[in-house]
Motif scaffolding. Structure first.
Motif, PDB file in Angstrom:
ATOM      1  N   UNK A 110       0.806  -1.215   0.000  1.00  0.00           N
ATOM      2  CA  UNK A 110       0.000   0.000   0.000  1.00  0.00           C
ATOM      3  C   UNK A 110       0.839   1.264   0.000  1.00  0.00           C
ATOM      4  N   UNK A 111       0.152   2.383   0.130  1.00  0.00           N
ATOM      5  CA  UNK A 111       0.839   3.671   0.168  1.00  0.00           C
ATOM      6  C   UNK A 111       1.668   3.817   1.439  1.00  0.00           C
ATOM      7  N   UNK A 112       2.866   4.356   1.290  1.00  0.00           N
ATOM      8  CA  UNK A 112       3.795   4.457   2.415  1.00  0.00           C
ATOM      9  C   UNK A 112       4.450   5.833   2.392  1.00  0.00           C
ATOM     10  N   UNK A 113       4.280   6.578   3.484  1.00  0.00           N
ATOM     11  CA  UNK A 113       4.865   7.912   3.595  1.00  0.00           C
ATOM     12  C   UNK A 113       5.710   7.983   4.853  1.00  0.00           C
ATOM     13  N   UNK A 114       6.891   8.579   4.734  1.00  0.00           N
ATOM     14  CA  UNK A 114       7.781   8.793   5.878  1.00  0.00           C
ATOM     15  C   UNK A 114       7.989  10.295   6.029  1.00  0.00           C
ATOM     16  N   UNK A 115       7.574  10.819   7.171  1.00  0.00           N
ATOM     17  CA  UNK A 115       7.662  12.253   7.450  1.00  0.00           C
ATOM     18  C   UNK A 115       8.809  12.513   8.418  1.00  0.00           C
ATOM     19  N   UNK A 116       9.699  13.446   8.080  1.00  0.00           N
ATOM     20  CA  UNK A 116      10.841  13.740   8.939  1.00  0.00           C
ATOM     21  C   UNK A 116      11.020  15.230   9.167  1.00  0.00           C
ATOM     22  N   UNK A 117      11.376  15.603  10.394  1.00  0.00           N
ATOM     23  CA  UNK A 117      11.576  17.017  10.718  1.00  0.00           C
ATOM     24  C   UNK A 117      12.868  17.569  10.120  1.00  0.00           C
ATOM     25  N   UNK A 118      13.870  16.716   9.952  1.00  0.00           N
ATOM     26  CA  UNK A 118      15.154  17.164   9.401  1.00  0.00           C
ATOM     27  C   UNK A 118      15.149  17.029   7.882  1.00  0.00           C
ATOM     28  N   UNK A 119      15.976  17.851   7.244  1.00  0.00           N
ATOM     29  CA  UNK A 119      16.048  17.815   5.774  1.00  0.00           C
ATOM     30  C   UNK A 119      16.960  16.703   5.272  1.00  0.00           C
ATOM     31  N   UNK A 120      17.756  16.111   6.150  1.00  0.00           N
ATOM     32  CA  UNK A 120      18.683  15.047   5.743  1.00  0.00           C
ATOM     33  C   UNK A 120      17.931  13.752   5.452  1.00  0.00           C
ATOM     34  N   UNK A 160      10.578  15.342   3.911  1.00  0.00           N
ATOM     35  CA  UNK A 160      11.633  15.710   4.844  1.00  0.00           C
ATOM     36  C   UNK A 160      11.683  17.222   5.053  1.00  0.00           C
ATOM     37  N   UNK A 161      12.236  17.620   6.185  1.00  0.00           N
ATOM     38  CA  UNK A 161      12.355  19.033   6.512  1.00  0.00           C
ATOM     39  C   UNK A 161      11.035  19.668   6.894  1.00  0.00           C
ATOM     40  N   UNK A 162      10.109  18.869   7.390  1.00  0.00           N
ATOM     41  CA  UNK A 162       8.773  19.368   7.732  1.00  0.00           C
ATOM     42  C   UNK A 162       8.296  18.626   8.982  1.00  0.00           C
ATOM     43  N   UNK A 211      22.662  15.552  13.188  1.00  0.00           N
ATOM     44  CA  UNK A 211      23.882  15.643  12.389  1.00  0.00           C
ATOM     45  C   UNK A 211      24.390  17.076  12.358  1.00  0.00           C
ATOM     46  N   UNK A 212      23.490  18.028  12.213  1.00  0.00           N
ATOM     47  CA  UNK A 212      23.903  19.433  12.214  1.00  0.00           C
ATOM     48  C   UNK A 212      24.515  19.827  13.558  1.00  0.00           C
ATOM     49  N   UNK A 213      23.961  19.284  14.653  1.00  0.00           N
ATOM     50  CA  UNK A 213      24.547  19.537  15.978  1.00  0.00           C
ATOM     51  C   UNK A 213      25.992  19.045  16.026  1.00  0.00           C
ATOM     52  N   UNK A 214      26.231  17.840  15.498  1.00  0.00           N
ATOM     53  CA  UNK A 214      27.573  17.249  15.548  1.00  0.00           C
ATOM     54  C   UNK A 214      28.570  18.078  14.743  1.00  0.00           C
ATOM     55  N   UNK A 215      28.146  18.540  13.578  1.00  0.00           N
ATOM     56  CA  UNK A 215      29.032  19.354  12.736  1.00  0.00           C
ATOM     57  C   UNK A 215      29.354  20.671  13.440  1.00  0.00           C
ATOM     58  N   UNK A 216      28.350  21.290  14.038  1.00  0.00           N
ATOM     59  CA  UNK A 216      28.567  22.560  14.737  1.00  0.00           C
ATOM     60  C   UNK A 216      29.459  22.374  15.962  1.00  0.00           C
ATOM     61  N   UNK A 217      29.245  21.292  16.714  1.00  0.00           N
ATOM     62  CA  UNK A 217      30.064  21.049  17.900  1.00  0.00           C
ATOM     63  C   UNK A 217      31.508  20.759  17.513  1.00  0.00           C
ATOM     64  N   UNK A 218      31.711  20.003  16.463  1.00  0.00           N
ATOM     65  CA  UNK A 218      33.091  19.736  16.027  1.00  0.00           C
ATOM     66  C   UNK A 218      33.813  21.037  15.702  1.00  0.00           C
TER      67      UNK A 218
END
Length: 344
Positions: A30-40, A79-81, A132-139
Motif C-alpha cells: 500500500x501507500x507508504x509515507x515517511x515524514x521527517x523534521x530534518x532535511x537530511x 523531509x524538513x517538515x 547531524x547538524x549539531x555534531x558538525x557545529x560542535x566539532x
C-alpha cells in the motif's frame, strides 16, 4: 483486522526507516509515507558523538541507505517538515508547513529532544548533540576551543568528553553522580570508567549539581555548580539527558507519560503505533512499562510494529541492551542492572 491500505511513519530516523523497510519486506504494497523534521536523508545517530565528532568520518558517511535503496521502497519521503499535530481518531497528521497527511495506520517514531538550560538558546559557545547538524557545529566549536566543559555524566556526556579529549581539547566533565554512569552501572564499573577518563586527562568534577551557565557579552563563560564554584569554559556541551519528542501530540487523545504509552504489541490506539526512543510499551516479561533509548531496540521494535500493523500482533519482549564506546573501551549491557533505572 485487515491490513491497512496506507501507512504514515512520523519520524525519519532509524526507527522510522526500519519500520518502512520491514513493512515492505513483509509484503505490504500500500501507500507508504515517511515524514521527517530534518532535511537530511535518514542517518545513524550513534556515530555522531564519536566518528563524526572526531572527524574520523565525513558527515555523509552516517547516511543509512543509498538513494537507490530508498527509491526501491516506493515510499514518499517528506523531509524538513516537522509534525505539529495529530488527530488520532481521524488518523491525520498536520505539519509545520501546513501539510495535512492522512493514512489508515500511523507510526509515531519521533525519538527524543535534548534537555537544555533555560536561556541557553542564543548563547554562543553552548551546544547540544542530537542531530547531524549539531555534531558538525560542535566539532567546529571544539577545534577552536581551549576549555571545554561537558555537562552530563551519562552515556552521551561521557562519550562526548572522551571524543573531545582525543581531539586534544582540555575537557572537564561535570555532573551530580559520584562517578560517570553510576546509576546504570553501580559503583564498581562506574569507578573504573572514572579512572579511564582520568587516565586520558579528563578533569572529573562530579558529585555536585550544575545549576546554570555563566555568560559574558553573549557568550558562555563557564558552568555554575551548586557548590558556588564556576568552571571556566569557552565551549559547553549540555548533555544531561533527553525527553521523548511528544509535544506535538498535545490534544491528540493519546496517552503520553514519559513517552507514548503503548500496549504489549506497541499499539497506542486503533491504527496508531509507536516505535523507538519515544515508545513506552508494556513489557510482559518484566510486567512493567519500559522505554529503551538505543539503536538496537529501534530496529528490532520496528520489525515488531510492522508485523502488528499487518495483523501479526504479539507481545514485544526483548532483552534490554545498550552499549557505549569511550576511548578504546566498549561497554555492553544486557538486561536491566539492579542499579539501572527500573521500568515503571
Amino acid at each position: 483486522m485487515s491490513a491497512p491500505s496506507s501507512v504514515l511513519v512520523v519520524g525519519a530516523s532509524a526507527g522510522g526507516l526500519s519500520t518502512a523497510e520491514a513493512l515492505r519486506r513483509k509484503g505490504f504494497q500500500g501507500g507508504l509515507t515517511v515524514l521527517g523534521a530534518e532535511s537530511h536523508q535518514p542517518y545513524d545517530r550513534p556515530p555522531l558523538s564519536k566518528q563524526v565528532l572526531s572527524g574520523a568520518w565525513e558527515p555523509d558517511r552516517v547516511t543509512l541507505r543509498l538513494p537507490e535503496q530508498l527509491s526501491s521502497l516506493d515510499a514518499e519521503f517528506v523531509l524538513g517538515d516537522a509534525a505539529v499535530g495529530l488527530d488520532a481518531e481521524a488518523r491525520t497528521v498536520h505539519t509545520a508547513s501546513g501539510r495535512v497527511l492522512r493514512a489508515d495506520a500511523i507510526v509515531v517514531a519521533t525519538g527524543l529532544r535534548p534537555r537544555m538550560f533555560a536561556g541557553q538558546d542564543g548563547l554562543a559557545g553552548v551546544h547540544v548533540l542530537r542531530t547531524l547538524d549539531d555534531a558538525v557545529a560542535l566539532r567546529a566549536g571544539l577545534l577552536g576551543a581551549s576549555r571545554v566543559v561537558v555537562v552530563g555524566d551519562g552515556v552521551l556526556g561521557t562519550e562526548i568528553a572522551a571524543t573531545a579529549r582525543t581531539m586534544g581539547a582540555s575537557v572537564t566533565l561535570a555532573g551530580p553522580q559520584p562517578a560517570p554512569l553510576e546509576s546504570q552501572f553501580g559503583p564498581l564499573i562506574a569507578g573504573r570508567l572514572a579512572a579511564l577518563h582520568a587516565e586520558h586527562g579528563v578533569d572529573l568534577r562530579l558529585g555536585a549539581a550544575v545549576t546554570g551557565l555563566a555568560e559574558q557579552d553573549g557568550r558562555v563563560a563557564g558552568v555554575c555548580l551548586a557548590t558556588g564554584e564556576v568552571l571556566p569554559a569557552d565551549v559547553v556541551v549540555v548533555a544531561f539527558g533527553s525527553a521523548p519528542a511528544t509535544d506535538w501530540l498535545a490534544g491528540s487523545g493519546l496517552k503520553v507519560d514519559n513517552g507514548v504509552v503503548c500496549d504489549s504489541s506497541c499499539r497506542v490506539a486503533d491504527g496508531v503505533y509507536a516505535v523507538g526512543d519515544v515508545a513506552r510499551w508494556h513489557h510482559e516479561g518484566l510486567g512493567a512499562l519500559l522505554r529503551l533509548e538505543n539503536r538496537t531496540n529501534a530496529t528490532e521494535q520496528a520489525g515488531h510494529v510492522a508485523a502488528a500493523i499487518l495483523g501479526e500482533s504479539r507481545p514485544y519482549t526483548p532483552v534490554p541492551y545498550f552499549w557505549t564506546d569511550q576511548f578504546d573501551v566498549k561497554i555492553q549491557v544486557y538486561g536491566l542492572s539492579p542499579r539501572c533505572c527500573a521500568p515503571d
